[in-house]
Design an enzyme around this catalytic site. Structure first.
Site, short mmCIF file in Angstrom:
data_model
loop_
_atom_site.label_atom_id
_atom_site.label_comp_id
_atom_site.label_asym_id
_atom_site.label_seq_id
_atom_site.Cartn_x
_atom_site.Cartn_y
_atom_site.Cartn_z
N SER A 281 33.76 14.67 63.11
CA SER A 281 35.15 15.17 63.26
C SER A 281 35.45 16.01 62.10
CB SER A 281 36.03 14.86 64.35
OG SER A 281 37.14 15.51 64.54
N ASP B 159 39.98 21.50 64.44
CA ASP B 159 38.43 21.85 63.09
C ASP B 159 36.81 21.50 63.68
OD1 ASP B 159 38.19 19.59 65.34
OD2 ASP B 159 38.98 17.64 64.62
N ASP C 86 34.32 20.23 64.32
CA ASP C 86 33.87 19.71 65.96
C ASP C 86 34.65 20.40 67.33
OD1 ASP C 86 35.29 18.02 65.56
OD2 ASP C 86 34.31 16.39 67.03
N ASP D 27 37.39 19.20 68.68
CA ASP D 27 37.67 18.42 69.63
C ASP D 27 39.75 18.43 69.10
OD1 ASP D 27 38.05 17.11 66.88
OD2 ASP D 27 37.47 14.80 68.43
#
Length: 548
Positions: free
Chosen positions: A144, A291, A293, A295
């Site tokens: 992440s 961000d 990734d 999410d």
């Protein structure tokens, strides 16, 4: 030596051999490094494994990933999902593709039908795929918004929800019992995701926006922060009718080194500087930061202050209130007759008042989307919106049961378009919510440590000696949140503080809230300034109480 012998990756073997040789030669740094690498295996945190890319059991490497995949497969077979479909995705971090390919092969070897992503893709697409394909599990290789030296393995179970206890402990035991990595079969046989998974996700995300009113184009500035969300986000926005999208060039291409941001998290100071500069330069109506990734989603708006180039980033709580209210305003009550919205114990309490005004149910959960999507009765029945203050937004739980920065970006642009068509701004809507439900000003004190023992020591000290006042007012509540979670909550008539260790980073986090009623005809500018000053004093006071 046994770990080195069992490691299937030549580079990892060589790395650990070098550290071992230096430690045996008496190099103090190597002795410490080796002890840390071998101290204990990585454990399942918020949704899976996460740690530094390095050889040894206490790091992310091919051996750890292979044995983790084997343990996950063993768990799935033991719980009745032998031979089921498993979706495997990955982001653009270092070694993500390698880890995903290997994990997929392990699961093929255990008899599962494995679908491997065609390339680096956002985490919410994997969550969508698990649900859309009725898969028994999904794995996403990602860390992440962690620093570049980290990677991780996130796990979804049937329905696209993150695992919770006791599932995490059961998987940990299965991993501990897994054979040596060299002994695990890694046959080929994984197939590529069907193309309709990505197109289906895009169509669904785009459907969250209504047709744009005539004459109200919305110019968008966007950054994927060197992550994998840029191309997908732009496609989703275009499908939704937002075709005037400008992407931060320096951060547009996936790069696991994150060269322009030491911490690729929109919350970090300076992380969105390039985005806001682009927004100001292009005359955008809204700025969107994802961000790595994709999410998480942060929203920036024009604020008219010259010292910030006329722009500012909204807090996660401001965005949560705005989008929660927006979802409830446009909700189809035929499809959702008993809607539920949820946030966490560390988020602002404004969503509760918004839900009441719209006749919706409200729940407050532990931190993390594994709990938010299970709000209410434990299954998330009726959930239409959930958020956490750390920029996580679940705006379409029927299709993605996790935070989803791309769908949130589409919905935020829909809100901007609606307000613009009526001659209003996002700031106007924030004022409207404050007048209706009170002013909530929130912030955070986050203390990063290099010695992880300092965090539990601080929590023990605070439990033994909690404060009796905050900002000169006596506490009306001092609650130890154990055993529900490792946290403390302190409250006065105007302020609330929640202290808890981070679940994903070496930090002790303190979540601060100042609440002020808004009387008729009150000057919101003055009230916000006073509350911000109170928040700053509260931050200083809590920092002194924490003592780190």
């Amino acid at each position: 030596m046994r770990w080195i012998a069992d490691d299937p990756a030549a580079d990892d073997r060589a790395e650990l051999q070098r550290v071992l040789a230096q430690a045996m030669a008496g190099t103090p740094e190597a002795v410490t490094d080796l002890a840390d690498r071998m101290a204990a295996p990585l454990t399942f945190g918020t949704a899976g494994l996460r740690g530094p890319l390095r050889a040894g059991p206490n790091g992310m490497n091919l051996t750890v990933v292979r044995r983790a995949a084997h343990g996950i497969g063993t768990f799935l077979r033991a719980t009745g999902d032998a031979g089921g479909t498993v979706v495997v995705g990955y982001d653009g971090r270092r070694r993500s593709a390698e880890f995903a390919t290997d994990a997929a092969a392990v699961l093929v070897g255990q008899g599962f039908s494995v679908l491997l992503a065609p390339g680096p893709l956002p985490t919410p697409v994997t969550a969508f795929a698990v649900r859309a394909l009725h898969a028994c599990a999904g794995l996403q290789v990602t860390a992440s918004h962690n620093p570049p030296q980290d990677n991780g393995l996130k796990v979804y179970l049937r329905g696209g929800t993150q695992l919770i206890s006791p599932q995490d402990a059961q998987i940990e035991r299965a991993i501990a019992a897994a054979p040596a990595a060299r002994s695990i079969d890694v046959p080929s046989g994984a197939t590529t995701w069907p193309e309709e998974i990505v197109t289906g996700y895009l169509d669904r995300a785009a459907s969250l926006a209504r047709p744009l009113p005539a004459g109200t184009p919305v110019r968008v500035a966007l950054t994927p922060m060197h992550g994998v969300g840029g191309e997908i986000a732009v496609k989703a926005l275009h499908l939704a009718g937002f075709t005037d999208v400008h992407v931060v060039a320096e951060q547009a291409v996936p790069d696991g080194g994150f060269p322009t941001v030491p911490f690729p998290n929109p919350e970090e100071p300076g992380a969105t500087d390039l985005l806001l500069a682009l927004a100001a330069r292009t005359g955008a109506a809204v700025a969107v930061a994802l961000d790595p990734d994709a999410d998480r989603c942060a929203i920036g708006i024009p604020d008219g202050h010259p010292d910030s180039d006329g722009w500012r980033m909204l807090t996660g709580d401001e965005t949560g209130a705005l989008l929660g209210d927006h979802v409830l305003r446009q909700l189809d009550r035929t499809a959702h007759p008993d809607p539920l919205v949820a946030t966490t114990i560390v988020s602002a309490e404004q969503l509760a008042a918004i839900a009441e005004a719209h006749g919706a149910r409200y729940d407050e959960t532990l931190t993390g989307f594994k709990w938010i999507v299970r709000a209410g009765d434990g299954s998330g029945t009726g959930l239409v919106f959930g958020y956490e203050e750390a920029l996580g937004l679940c705006v379409d739980p029927d299709h993605v049961r996790d935070k989803d920065g791309i769908s949130a970006a589409v919905l935020a642009c829909d809100l901007v378009a609606e307000l613009s068509a009526a001659g209003h701004t996002v700031s106007d809507r924030l004022d409207e919510l404050a007048r209706a439900h009170g002013l909530f000003v929130t912030g955070q004190l986050s203390v990063r440590v290099s010695d992880l023992t300092l965090i539990p020591a601080a929590m023990r000290r605070l439990r033994a000696h909690p404060p009796t006042t905050l900002l000169g007012a006596a506490l009306t509540e001092s609650t130890d949140l154990l055993p529900r979670t490792d946290g403390l909550r302190w409250r006065t008539d105007r302020v609330r503080v929640v202290v808890r260790p981070s679940g994903t980073e070496p930090k002790l986090k303190c979540y601060l809230q100042v609440r002020a009623p808004v009387g008729e005809g009150a000057n919101l500018g003055e009230l916000r300034a006073d509350a911000a000053a109170e928040l700053a004093r509260l931050r200083d006071e809590v920092a002194a109480i924490i003592g780190l």
